[in-house]
Design a protein around this motif. Structure first.
Motif, PDB file in Angstrom:
ATOM      1  N   UNK A 181     -24.354 -36.953 -14.633  1.00  0.00           N
ATOM      2  CA  UNK A 181     -23.421 -37.916 -15.236  1.00  0.00           C
ATOM      3  C   UNK A 181     -22.866 -38.938 -14.247  1.00  0.00           C
ATOM      4  N   UNK A 182     -23.048 -38.719 -12.954  1.00  0.00           N
ATOM      5  CA  UNK A 182     -22.551 -39.673 -11.963  1.00  0.00           C
ATOM      6  C   UNK A 182     -23.494 -40.859 -11.781  1.00  0.00           C
ATOM      7  N   UNK A 242     -19.142 -44.147 -20.306  1.00  0.00           N
ATOM      8  CA  UNK A 242     -18.160 -44.651 -19.355  1.00  0.00           C
ATOM      9  C   UNK A 242     -17.550 -45.957 -19.870  1.00  0.00           C
ATOM     10  N   UNK A 243     -18.381 -46.775 -20.506  1.00  0.00           N
ATOM     11  CA  UNK A 243     -17.899 -48.047 -21.054  1.00  0.00           C
ATOM     12  C   UNK A 243     -16.943 -47.799 -22.223  1.00  0.00           C
ATOM     13  N   UNK A 244     -17.290 -46.834 -23.070  1.00  0.00           N
ATOM     14  CA  UNK A 244     -16.472 -46.522 -24.240  1.00  0.00           C
ATOM     15  C   UNK A 244     -15.137 -45.873 -23.869  1.00  0.00           C
ATOM     16  N   UNK A 245     -15.165 -45.030 -22.842  1.00  0.00           N
ATOM     17  CA  UNK A 245     -13.957 -44.284 -22.466  1.00  0.00           C
ATOM     18  C   UNK A 245     -14.044 -43.944 -20.977  1.00  0.00           C
ATOM     19  N   UNK A 246     -13.667 -44.890 -20.141  1.00  0.00           N
ATOM     20  CA  UNK A 246     -13.815 -44.730 -18.702  1.00  0.00           C
ATOM     21  C   UNK A 246     -13.102 -43.482 -18.195  1.00  0.00           C
ATOM     22  N   UNK A 252     -13.445 -38.115 -16.032  1.00  0.00           N
ATOM     23  CA  UNK A 252     -12.936 -36.747 -15.995  1.00  0.00           C
ATOM     24  C   UNK A 252     -14.058 -35.757 -16.314  1.00  0.00           C
ATOM     25  N   UNK A 253     -14.884 -36.091 -17.308  1.00  0.00           N
ATOM     26  CA  UNK A 253     -16.000 -35.229 -17.674  1.00  0.00           C
ATOM     27  C   UNK A 253     -16.972 -35.077 -16.501  1.00  0.00           C
ATOM     28  N   UNK A 254     -17.298 -36.186 -15.826  1.00  0.00           N
ATOM     29  CA  UNK A 254     -18.200 -36.151 -14.678  1.00  0.00           C
ATOM     30  C   UNK A 254     -17.650 -35.237 -13.595  1.00  0.00           C
TER      31      UNK A 254
END
Length: 143
Positions: free
Chosen positions: A44-45, A53-57, A62-64
């Protein structure tokens, strides 16, 4: 109305990669060309995680972080090591037509480490779908 789904597009692109390799093996398998496919792991990185990432940076970042902490994501370097291995291994270790993967979160990058032959989905094993994708692709790029 059409709604873009980045996750589905990504998954479909991976399916197309496997189908392309399947058909390429049928067409070029006797030509001394190694046809191989692999799963680089969940990374994911990388820039490929840009839609979430664009939708919810904040959420994607945080997920990454958590995915790396918990251990089911692998660093970009592991994906690169796996690619280098698939490109450079000899045919006795990685035969043409192989699909390699590792356990979720594993950092294995060679067969000896646990990056090994794996099975693909029923859909990715569909010869008719592979041929259809190939034919449509050659039609669009005029081969």
């Amino acid at each position: 109305s059409f709604e873009y789904d980045g996750g589905k597009v990504y998954k479909d692109s991976k399916l197309c990669n496997l189908l392309f390799c399947r058909e390429a093996l049928k067409r070029w398998g006797e030509d001394d060309i190694a046809i191989r496919s692999y799963n680089p792991g969940f990374i994911p990185s990388s820039g490929l995680f840009r839609a979430p990432r664009k939708d919810n940076w904040l959420g994607a970042s945080a997920f990454t972080f958590i995915a790396g902490l918990v251990g089911f994501a692998v660093p970009i370097e592991v994906g690169g090591e796996r690619l280098a291995y698939m490109a450079s291994a000899d045919d006795t270790e990685v035969p043409s037509g192989s699909y390699f993967s590792a356990e979720v979160g594993s950092k294995a990058a060679t067969k000896a480490e646990g990056f090994e032959p794996s099975t693909v989905s029923v859909e990715a094993s569909d010869d008719k779908l592979a041929t259809r994708l190939w034919d449509l692709s050659t039609e669009y790029v005029v081969m």
